[in-house]
Design a protein around this motif. Structure first.
Motif, PDB file in Angstrom:
ATOM      1  N   PHE A 548      62.055  36.501  67.833  1.00 29.38           N
ATOM      2  CA  PHE A 548      61.360  38.030  68.336  1.00 29.38           C
ATOM      3  C   PHE A 548      60.116  37.603  67.372  1.00 29.38           C
ATOM      4  O   PHE A 548      60.019  37.794  66.235  1.00 29.38           O
ATOM      5  N   ASP A 549      59.003  37.990  68.457  1.00 33.65           N
ATOM      6  CA  ASP A 549      57.856  37.960  67.767  1.00 33.65           C
ATOM      7  C   ASP A 549      57.174  39.257  67.520  1.00 33.65           C
ATOM      8  O   ASP A 549      56.849  39.992  68.638  1.00 33.65           O
ATOM      9  N   ILE A 550      57.390  39.737  66.352  1.00 34.01           N
ATOM     10  CA  ILE A 550      57.165  41.470  66.271  1.00 34.01           C
ATOM     11  C   ILE A 550      55.969  41.293  64.975  1.00 34.01           C
ATOM     12  O   ILE A 550      55.769  40.403  64.291  1.00 34.01           O
ATOM     13  N   THR A 551      55.493  42.320  64.798  1.00 33.87           N
ATOM     14  CA  THR A 551      54.477  42.802  63.854  1.00 33.87           C
ATOM     15  C   THR A 551      54.965  43.820  62.894  1.00 33.87           C
ATOM     16  O   THR A 551      55.431  44.978  63.561  1.00 33.87           O
ATOM     17  N   VAL A 552      55.152  43.829  61.606  1.00 34.40           N
ATOM     18  CA  VAL A 552      55.441  44.873  60.822  1.00 34.40           C
ATOM     19  C   VAL A 552      54.370  45.508  60.068  1.00 34.40           C
ATOM     20  O   VAL A 552      53.642  44.903  59.423  1.00 34.40           O
ATOM     21  N   PRO A 553      54.072  46.810  60.369  1.00 35.58           N
ATOM     22  CA  PRO A 553      52.862  47.505  59.936  1.00 35.58           C
ATOM     23  C   PRO A 553      52.952  47.793  58.800  1.00 35.58           C
ATOM     24  O   PRO A 553      53.906  47.858  57.976  1.00 35.58           O
ATOM     25  N   VAL A 554      51.484  47.202  58.058  1.00 37.27           N
ATOM     26  CA  VAL A 554      51.582  47.702  56.428  1.00 37.27           C
ATOM     27  C   VAL A 554      50.419  48.444  56.260  1.00 37.27           C
ATOM     28  O   VAL A 554      49.236  47.900  56.663  1.00 37.27           O
ATOM     29  N   THR A 555      50.675  49.695  55.385  1.00 38.25           N
ATOM     30  CA  THR A 555      49.502  50.236  55.133  1.00 38.25           C
ATOM     31  C   THR A 555      48.844  49.637  53.785  1.00 38.25           C
ATOM     32  O   THR A 555      49.637  49.482  52.897  1.00 38.25           O
ATOM     33  N   ILE A 556      47.534  49.585  53.635  1.00 34.59           N
ATOM     34  CA  ILE A 556      46.972  49.113  52.400  1.00 34.59           C
ATOM     35  C   ILE A 556      46.158  50.289  51.568  1.00 34.59           C
ATOM     36  O   ILE A 556      45.858  51.120  52.182  1.00 34.59           O
ATOM     37  N   GLY A 557      46.256  50.125  50.429  1.00 34.06           N
ATOM     38  CA  GLY A 557      45.393  51.009  49.394  1.00 34.06           C
ATOM     39  C   GLY A 557      46.085  51.476  48.349  1.00 34.06           C
ATOM     40  O   GLY A 557      45.837  52.575  47.735  1.00 34.06           O
ATOM     41  N   ARG A 558      47.412  51.058  48.025  1.00 35.53           N
ATOM     42  CA  ARG A 558      48.136  51.243  47.068  1.00 35.53           C
ATOM     43  C   ARG A 558      47.462  51.023  45.675  1.00 35.53           C
ATOM     44  O   ARG A 558      46.742  49.931  45.547  1.00 35.53           O
ATOM     45  N   GLY A 559      47.617  51.752  44.632  1.00 33.61           N
ATOM     46  CA  GLY A 559      47.148  51.444  43.335  1.00 33.61           C
ATOM     47  C   GLY A 559      48.246  50.872  42.533  1.00 33.61           C
ATOM     48  O   GLY A 559      49.294  50.940  42.712  1.00 33.61           O
ATOM     49  N   ASP A 560      47.843  50.336  41.399  1.00 33.75           N
ATOM     50  CA  ASP A 560      48.796  49.905  40.235  1.00 33.75           C
ATOM     51  C   ASP A 560      48.759  50.731  39.054  1.00 33.75           C
ATOM     52  O   ASP A 560      47.511  51.056  38.547  1.00 33.75           O
ATOM     53  N   ALA A 561      49.886  51.518  39.012  1.00 35.82           N
ATOM     54  CA  ALA A 561      49.843  52.504  37.516  1.00 35.82           C
ATOM     55  C   ALA A 561      49.645  51.681  36.459  1.00 35.82           C
ATOM     56  O   ALA A 561      50.075  50.314  36.284  1.00 35.82           O
ATOM     57  N   SER A 562      49.028  52.272  35.261  1.00 41.32           N
ATOM     58  CA  SER A 562      48.901  51.474  34.122  1.00 41.32           C
ATOM     59  C   SER A 562      50.246  52.087  33.233  1.00 41.32           C
ATOM     60  O   SER A 562      50.939  53.149  33.240  1.00 41.32           O
ATOM     61  N   GLU A 563      50.538  50.984  32.288  1.00 45.02           N
ATOM     62  CA  GLU A 563      51.814  51.268  31.512  1.00 45.02           C
ATOM     63  C   GLU A 563      51.217  52.390  30.543  1.00 45.02           C
ATOM     64  O   GLU A 563      52.247  53.131  30.124  1.00 45.02           O
ATOM     65  N   GLU A 564      50.047  52.732  30.117  1.00 40.40           N
ATOM     66  CA  GLU A 564      49.728  53.768  29.667  1.00 40.40           C
ATOM     67  C   GLU A 564      50.211  55.173  30.109  1.00 40.40           C
ATOM     68  O   GLU A 564      50.628  56.304  29.484  1.00 40.40           O
ATOM     69  N   HIS A 565      50.053  55.433  31.316  1.00 40.83           N
ATOM     70  CA  HIS A 565      50.433  56.671  32.241  1.00 40.83           C
ATOM     71  C   HIS A 565      51.906  56.301  32.901  1.00 40.83           C
ATOM     72  O   HIS A 565      52.112  57.160  33.692  1.00 40.83           O
ATOM     73  N   PHE A 566      52.708  55.614  32.102  1.00 40.61           N
ATOM     74  CA  PHE A 566      54.222  55.265  32.829  1.00 40.61           C
ATOM     75  C   PHE A 566      54.970  56.162  31.782  1.00 40.61           C
ATOM     76  O   PHE A 566      55.176  55.373  30.506  1.00 40.61           O
ATOM     77  N   ASP A 567      55.779  56.975  32.007  1.00 43.98           N
ATOM     78  CA  ASP A 567      56.838  57.484  31.176  1.00 43.98           C
ATOM     79  C   ASP A 567      58.088  57.132  31.536  1.00 43.98           C
ATOM     80  O   ASP A 567      58.895  57.416  32.168  1.00 43.98           O
TER      81      ASP A 567
END
Length: 738
Positions: A548-567
């Protein structure tokens, strides 16, 4: 007991009789069997929401005349109504309690509860003993809700009114974020299994002498309470140690530490009074059980006396301070100035009264300001000076008004916004600019060109990483999301932090190298995006390999959280005890694993068909946890793993297979044998076989197993997969409102 928090471990969160009842507990039908049942009208998934699909609440809220509604709410504070007169001529304390109790049902265990959908309007919350007479507070707000209509939800109005109440009495307010959309029916939330409310003698949910801990995900100490019994554990005012223990445990399960607990208790009790003018047997039933002609009111006395001073709510009677409608530090001043003796209210409740109080430290009568009455403290209040840790904080707040102001304002804001999720979901001009760690702040991501994304996907597929490992990594990242409090999800790449990566369900010894390789290959793409791109590329390849030739949609623009702001500590409750999508079960529980699968699907916001197709697809892709109780590859009902086929369903429903219980599994593991020679074909779990045994799930599984529906299966899997990958993309869906 946790050495850091004093929390008593709740152990397995799934205890009870072993069926869906354990996930639902006592339902409205149990409490009020004669109540009108509307379930028959919600068939075929039709929503009870009368606003229609075109209604955009966020857009409507942004068009609200915000200054005008705040002025109207402020004016209402002192517009005392004859049918329900305001204590001290000010509704502020009453509205603070309303907002507090709307938000205070939130619990970290599953993210459910809280103020976000206005559930206080519906059973069972509208009839909890701890919510006594809040039906009147909501009716007092009806003229304002009627006036502003679609532009403000009840859920937002409750919280905004609480803020305005504090502000109108001189108290500190940190901010307000709107955006809570109403629902129009009770949500299905597990509130417990007890068959009695707190006011009918129910015992506390913590019994240390009996080895009984507070069950997860519950937070309140007794059925029908928001937090603790103010008279003491099980109504015992002399159990000082138990009172502090109960407070610490319940507030911690509502995301509050010791300082926030003290600040909220003292700040809330700076205003208003308790109500215990008459014994409980002098008033009527809760709203949900009252007669039709009472029009939704409950806890009624003689209609001619309603609100005339004969109010009973908690049963405790009296104000905490001599100035019940003014913000200040009288609460702590009186708490430490006087010794207190145990007394009894007119309603028979246990409370504490200062010994030989000075007249200046007495409170005005709620209805007759010319009279003076003694102030009171509850057993819960007394814990703030009886418990050593609470006392240190209380003494600091007593001596530093600015510290109390700041701590209360922040704790109140957290209380009323904790279940809203990322700050991007907050609307209105009073949203604070400061990012708070409990909001799980994530930096904005960057957009990448389609060619960059495709080049990265190609490198991933050429890297030697397997289809199953890439799919598992993406699922592990995105499936942390829960729509109850909008925490978790792929945005932020929190999966890379050891506290989450090392969850057993994530197979950390496999996940770690996958994340390392993606980090090495990603270039300028955020790791959060890279994980999703890689998983989606693997799904595309698995589909191609299946024809099956399909395309999986992917949205871009996620950020990476810093460990400093990770509880990390606040993420602990998000670790799954069971994840049927990955065929993971930490250990056998009394609740059926298929019920836990349904619960997890609900937290992911999935429909029954979406849950079904995801399970079938993840199985054939080999996305099964190696740390499941059952071992590796169980439930992968295909001879061509790594290809996106409908084999799971065709093999599960094959009439040539006979399923048997694996004896040592205790009804958790099964072997599929070929009819006739009885050779072993497959191994599966309850969360596999339920798609063949449950009639409703089988009907859906049959659709995906039918000849000619192979492409439909692939398309539906891709749609459901994409929904989970994007579940937390509020940075996209809410951008237009800011």
């Amino acid at each position: 007991m946790d050495a850091k928090t004093g929390s008593i471990s709740g152990g397995c969160p799934f205890t009870g009789n072993g069926d869906m009842r354990d996930l639902l507990g006592r339902t409205n039908r149990d409490w009020w069997p004669d109540a009108l049942q509307l379930d028959i009208l919600t068939i075929e998934g039709r929503s009870a929401d009368p606003m229609g699909e075109d209604y955009d609440y966020c857009e409507a809220f942004n068009a609200l005349d915000y200054a005008a509604i705040k002025n109207d709410i402020k004016a209402l504070m002192t517009d005392s109504q004859e049918w329900w007169p305001a204590d001290y001529g000010h509704y502020g304390p009453f509205f603070i309690r309303m907002a507090w109790h709307a938000a205070g049902t939130y619990r970290t265990g599953d993210g459910r509860g809280g103020a976000s959908s206005g559930q206080q309007r519906f059973a069972p919350l509208n009839s909890w003993p701890d919510n006594g007479n809040l039906d009147k507070a909501r009716r007092l707000l009806w003229p304002i809700k009627k006036k502003y209509g679609k532009h403000i939800s009840w859920a937002d109005l409750f919280v905004l009114t609480g803020n305005m109440a504090i502000e109108s009495m001189g108290g500190p307010v940190f901010g307000f974020g709107g955006g809570r959309k109403d629902v129009f029916e009770p949500e299905m939330v597990y509130w417990g299994t007890e068959e009695q409310w707190v006011d009918t003698g129910a015992e506390t949910r913590i019994q240390p002498d009996e080895g009984k801990a507070l069950e997860n995900p519950l937070a309140a100490i007794q059925m029908g309470l928001i937090y603790v019994n103010p008279e003491g554990p099980g109504g015992n005012p002399h159990d000082a140690e138990g009172m502090a223990r109960d407070m610490r445990e319940t507030f911690a399960r509502m995301a509050m530490n010791d300082e926030e607990t003290v600040a909220l208790t003292a700040g809330g009790h700076a205003f208003g009074k308790c109500h215990g003018a008459k014994p409980a047997d002098t008033f009527g039933k809760a709203p949900e059980g009252e007669a039709l002609h009472t029009m939704g009111f409950g806890w009624l006395t003689d209609p001619e006396e309603i609100g005339k001073g004969h109010i009973t709510t908690s049963g405790i009677e009296g104000a905490w301070t001599p100035n019940p409608t003014e913000w200040g530090n009288d609460y702590f001043r009186l708490l430490f100035k006087y010794e207190y003796e145990l007394t009894e209210s007119p309603a028979g409740a246990k409370q504490w009264t200062p010994i030989d109080p000075e007249e200046a430290d007495m409170a005005p009568d709620a209805r007759d300001p010319s009279k003076k009455v003694p102030t009171i403290m509850t057993t819960a209040d007394m814990a703030l000076k009886r418990d050593p840790e609470y006392r240190k904080i209380s003494e600091r707040f007593r001596d530093d008004q600015a510290a109390l102001d700041d701590a209360f304002a922040r704790a109140w804001f957290k209380l009323t916004h904790r279940d809203m999720g990322p700050k991007i979901r907050y609307l209105g001009p009073d949203v604070p600019s400061e990012d708070l760690i409990w909001q799980d702040p994530i930096p904005a991501g960057t957009q990448q060109s389609e060619s960059v994304v495709q080049a990265f996907a190609d490198k991933v597929l050429d890297s030697g990483l397997s289809i199953s490992s890439l799919v598992k990594a993406a699922w592990a990242s995105a499936s942390t999301y829960r729509n109850s409090d909008h925490r978790g999800g792929a945005n932020g790449a929190h999966i890379r932090f050891d506290a989450i990566k090392n969850w057993a369900v994530n197979d950390p010894e496999e996940l770690g190298p996958v994340l390392d390789k993606l980090d090495e290959l990603r270039g300028d793409i955020s790791l959060a995006d890279a994980i999703v791109i890689a998983g989606s590329a693997a799904v595309e390849k698995a589909a191609r390999d299946a024809g099956f030739d399909i395309t999986v949609p992917v949205t871009i623009g996620r950020g990476d959280a810093s460990e400093e702001h990770f509880d990390a500590e606040s993420w602990e409750p998000l670790e799954p005890f069971a994840d049927g999508f990955r065929n993971y079960l930490k250990t056998k529980a009394q609740v059926k694993t298929e019920d836990m699968l349904v619960d997890r699907a609900n937290l992911l916001g999935l429909s029954i068909p979406e849950m079904t197709v995801l399970v079938g697809g993840l199985r054939v892709l080999g996305a099964v946890s190696k740390h499941a109780e059952h071992g590796t590859s169980i439930g992968v009902l295909t001879n061509r793993p790594g290809k996106l086929t409908n084999d799971f369903f065709t093999n599960l429903l094959d009439m040539g297979t006979l399923w048997e219980v694996v004896d040592e599994s205790g009804d958790e593991e099964f072997v599929g044998r070929k009819r006739g020679d009885r050779s072993e074909l497959w191994r599966a779990t309850r969360t596999d076989l339920v798609f063949g045994s449950n009639s409703q799930l089988r009907a859906i599984a049959e659709v995906y197993a039918e000849d000619g529906n192979e492409r439909k299966f692939v398309n539906d899997f891709v749609a459901a997969w994409t929904k989970v990958m994007d579940a937390d993309r509020f940075d996209l869906t809410y951008a237009k409102y800011h």
